[in-house]
Design a protein around this motif. Structure first.
Motif, short mmCIF file in Angstrom:
data_model
loop_
_atom_site.label_atom_id
_atom_site.label_comp_id
_atom_site.label_asym_id
_atom_site.label_seq_id
_atom_site.Cartn_x
_atom_site.Cartn_y
_atom_site.Cartn_z
N LYS A 18 49.49 -7.19 41.12
CA LYS A 18 48.98 -7.48 39.77
C LYS A 18 48.72 -6.19 38.99
CE LYS A 18 49.44 -11.69 40.23
NZ LYS A 18 50.75 -12.14 39.80
N ILE B 78 40.21 -9.11 40.70
CA ILE B 78 40.54 -9.41 42.10
C ILE B 78 39.88 -8.38 43.02
CG2 ILE B 78 42.42 -9.66 43.76
CD1 ILE B 78 42.60 -11.77 41.69
N PHE C 195 45.83 -16.37 43.57
CA PHE C 195 44.83 -15.62 44.32
C PHE C 195 44.27 -16.45 45.47
CE2 PHE C 195 40.34 -14.51 45.11
CZ PHE C 195 40.57 -13.31 45.73
N ASN D 255 47.54 -19.41 39.90
CA ASN D 255 47.66 -17.97 39.74
C ASN D 255 47.89 -17.25 41.06
OD1 ASN D 255 47.55 -17.81 37.02
ND2 ASN D 255 45.32 -17.62 36.92
N SER E 237 37.52 -5.03 34.82
CA SER E 237 37.69 -6.44 35.16
C SER E 237 37.17 -7.36 34.06
CB SER E 237 36.99 -6.76 36.48
OG SER E 237 35.59 -6.84 36.28
N ASN F 106 38.88 -13.18 33.42
CA ASN F 106 39.72 -12.81 34.57
C ASN F 106 39.23 -13.45 35.86
OD1 ASN F 106 41.59 -11.14 33.22
ND2 ASN F 106 40.06 -9.52 33.12
N TYR F 107 37.92 -13.51 36.00
CA TYR F 107 37.36 -14.11 37.22
C TYR F 107 37.65 -15.60 37.24
CZ TYR F 107 34.93 -9.74 38.05
OH TYR F 107 34.66 -8.43 38.29
N TYR G 180 42.99 -8.28 35.14
CA TYR G 180 43.01 -9.33 36.16
C TYR G 180 42.93 -8.74 37.56
CZ TYR G 180 44.68 -13.40 38.77
OH TYR G 180 44.81 -14.42 39.66
N SER G 181 43.75 -7.70 37.80
CA SER G 181 43.77 -7.08 39.11
C SER G 181 42.42 -6.48 39.48
CB SER G 181 44.85 -5.99 39.14
OG SER G 181 44.68 -5.16 40.25
N ASP H 139 40.21 -17.04 35.81
CA ASP H 139 41.64 -17.18 36.13
C ASP H 139 41.88 -17.07 37.63
OD1 ASP H 139 42.40 -17.58 33.61
OD2 ASP H 139 43.15 -15.55 33.23
N ALA H 140 41.18 -16.15 38.26
CA ALA H 140 41.42 -15.92 39.68
C ALA H 140 40.87 -17.05 40.53
CB ALA H 140 40.80 -14.59 40.10
#
Lengths: 301, 284
Positions: free
Chosen positions: A264, A277, A71, A69, A40, A59-60, A273-274, A62-63
């Motif tokens: 994702k 999540i 989420f 995005n 991650s 990534n966090y 990214y996934s 972005d989420a």
């Protein structure tokens, strides 16, 4: 001296006997979670499968900070999904269980057996049968029935709202047998003498339900309700199989957090990214289980 | 006198309404299954005609024959059985001693491990799929049975430990203490006393592991390529994904073939469910 030696051997014995199981869990459950945490923090995706770099908390960000995005939308929808499903489940299961406990009902055991069927069927088979047998817009049973009344066929899984409702119906169908069984069992354990004085006082069914039945069965059904809330929150199969199968997307764009994480990772191949999540979901689940305090009996005391 | 009969009549009407309601409910619950059964047994594909009935007009077993002859269902069945048996074996073999120790012994670290296990139980293994994929690939375990067994045993290990530990907790310690005074060793204690008493939970735990492996499709379709390595669940999934509309009667028949063993196991063990399942609500 001898006593201490004995205690030591007990400790060694305990760890020796639990070692196979604990090592299995450590290697196959804990290590992949830690590795997911590591992924991650990277930009791993289909172009950077081996030459990925650490990009920190991007990534966090972005989420959690970029609404587009998807989420946060998925998270909101999952919460909504959980609330709607749990409320409907509890009300319907309570009503059905009450009917099953009516005095003088002779066929109750037949009803119980028939109602339990969806629980006994393999879940994914049921969902696929619903998808092809009931919802299919050409030969699904629902549209065949509509046709009889001269109503235009409906694309049940096509729109967001109707797909959400269809998924809810299927989820209820899958989950109700368990909840009915639990509430049914709880109702049977209620001491009937509580009702006698209430009946003498002329209390209505609604009053008896709210002041006697519900308070009495609440502690009995609470653990099962908490666990069902978890499974509803983590629901993947219903939404994925009904609306998002690869190559068979129905046009509806509804995501729970689990189908979102899956898409994702394995459809758009954005592994970093996934994984972020996944970790966020895990944190939510941990927080949730700490709040609801599902602990084993001995620790709770 | 009159009032009593009036009350009786009201009760009767109430019962009648309840019966009607429950019959309608049972029908609604069974419709998707009945429909599939009927389609799978129907010779004339009356799919597109509107005069559909739940009793097939022309009875046939052709669809079932097609399931076994035209599709590699028997092969998938073999794969599923092998995977399920190995997974059940490992889960019980590692789970029983661990559950016993966690239930009976008090040792440093016990409490913390138990609490950690609760948290892990909340974690859906689906979420670490990427990590598992990357870990299994370099070991050459992708696209092998061993790879899936690893994923499945890991997924069920926490459940097996917890569930059986919970049941061991309910077995009184006094029996074991009496045997210990008579000079029984730890192994004798477990094999002669604890295991026979724990039969219900062992049966239910084995059943839950078996059902999990039988029904798991998402790891199977992502980690296995090529339909000869598929399990029943993965095979059935691919059957409906690739040729869905064309072979809906065959798919319906295949669904029944896959479901019947599980239905039998479920109803056979239903009585044990209450006693054998301690943590409750394990479905899903």
């Amino acid at each position: 001296m001898n006593n201490r030696k004995k205690k030591w051997s007990e400790v060694v014995f305990s760890y020796l006997w639990s070692a196979p199981s604990l090592i299995l869990i450590l290697l196959i459950v804990i290590f992949p979670i830690l590795y997911t945490g590591y992924i991650s923090l990277t930009n791993m995706n289909v172009y950077h499968w081996n030459n990925y770099e650490i990009i920190g908390l991007e990534n966090y960000k972005d989420a959690l900070l970029v609404f587009d995005n998807g989420f946060l939308t998925a998270l909101l929808l999952t919460v909504l999904w959980t609330i709607i499903n749990m409320i409907l489940q509890l009300i319907i299961a309570f009503l059905v269980a009450s009917l099953l406990n009516l005095k003088g009902l002779r066929l109750r055991n037949i009803y119980r057996t028939l109602l339990i069927f969806p629980w006994a069927m393999p879940g994914y088979v049921s969902i696929l049968l619903w998808k092809t047998g009931m919802f299919n817009s050409q030969f699904g049973l629902l549209n065949q029935w509509l046709e009889k009344f001269g109503i235009q066929p409906v694309r049940w899984l096509g729109g967001n709202v109707s797909a959400f409702l269809s998924c809810t119906v299927v989820n209820l169908w899958l989950a109700l047998p368990f909840m009915i069984t639990i509430i049914d069992g709880a109702l049977q354990s209620v001491d009937k003498s509580y009702y006698e004085s209430a009946l003498l006082d002329g209390a209505s069914w609604l009053k008896r339900t709210f002041y006697i039945t519900i308070p009495l069965i609440k502690p009995i059904i609470a653990p099962s309700v908490v666990i069902t809330t978890f499974t509803t929150f983590k629901q993947f199969d219903v939404i994925y199989l009904l609306t998002q199968q690869v190559g068979a997307k129905t046009g509806a764009d509804i995501h729970t957090i689990l189908t979102y994480a899956y898409e994702k990772a394995f459809i758009t191949n954005n592994y970093g990214y996934s994984s972020a999540i996944s970790i966020i979901i895990f944190v939510i689940l941990i927080a949730f289980s700490v709040i609801t305090n599902i602990k084993p009996k001995e620790e709770r005391q | 006198m009159r009032r009593a009969s009036k009350k009786k009549r009201r009760e009767k009407i109430g019962l009648l309404t309840a019966n009607v309601g429950l019959i309608v409910l049972c029908f609604i619950v069974l419709v998707p299954i009945l429909y599939a059964v009927s389609v799978s047994l129907n010779a004339e594909n009356s799919l597109l005609s509107s005069d559909f009935s739940f009793i097939p007009k022309k009875f046939t077993l052709d669809n079932y024959r097609a399931v076994f002859m035209d599709e590699p269902v028997l092969h998938w069945l073999k794969n599923s059985l092998i995977l399920a048996i190995i997974t059940v074996f490992i889960s019980l073999g590692t789970g029983i001693p661990a559950a016993y120790v966690f239930s009976r012994k008090n040792f440093p670290g016990r409490k913390i491990i138990l609490q950690l296990l609760i948290l892990l139980y909340a974690f859906p293994s689906l979420l670490s799929m990427t990590a598992l994929y990357r870990l299994l690939t370099p070991m050459g375990l992708l696209n092998t049975r061993a790879g899936l067994v690893i994923v499945y045993t890991g997924t069920m290990a926490v459940f097996a430990l917890w569930n059986m530990k919970g049941y061991f907790d309910t077995i009184p310690v006094e029996i074991e203490e009496a045997a210990r005074i008579d000079g029984a060793s730890n192994i004798q204690l477990v094999t002669r006393i604890v295991l026979p008493l724990a039969k219900p939970t062992i049966a239910v735990t084995a059943m839950m592991v078996l059902i999990y492996v039988w029904n798991e499709y998402i790891f199977a379709i992502n980690f296995m390529t090529g339909s000869d390595t598929y399990t029943l669940a993965a095979g059935l999934y691919s059957l409906q994904a690739t040729e869905m509309s064309g072979s809906w009667p065959i798919f319906a028949a295949a669904s029944m073939v896959v479901s019947i063993p599980i239905l039998l196991i479920f109803f056979a063990l239903q009585k044990n469910m209450q006693t054998g399942l301690t943590s409750g609500g394990v479905k899903g």
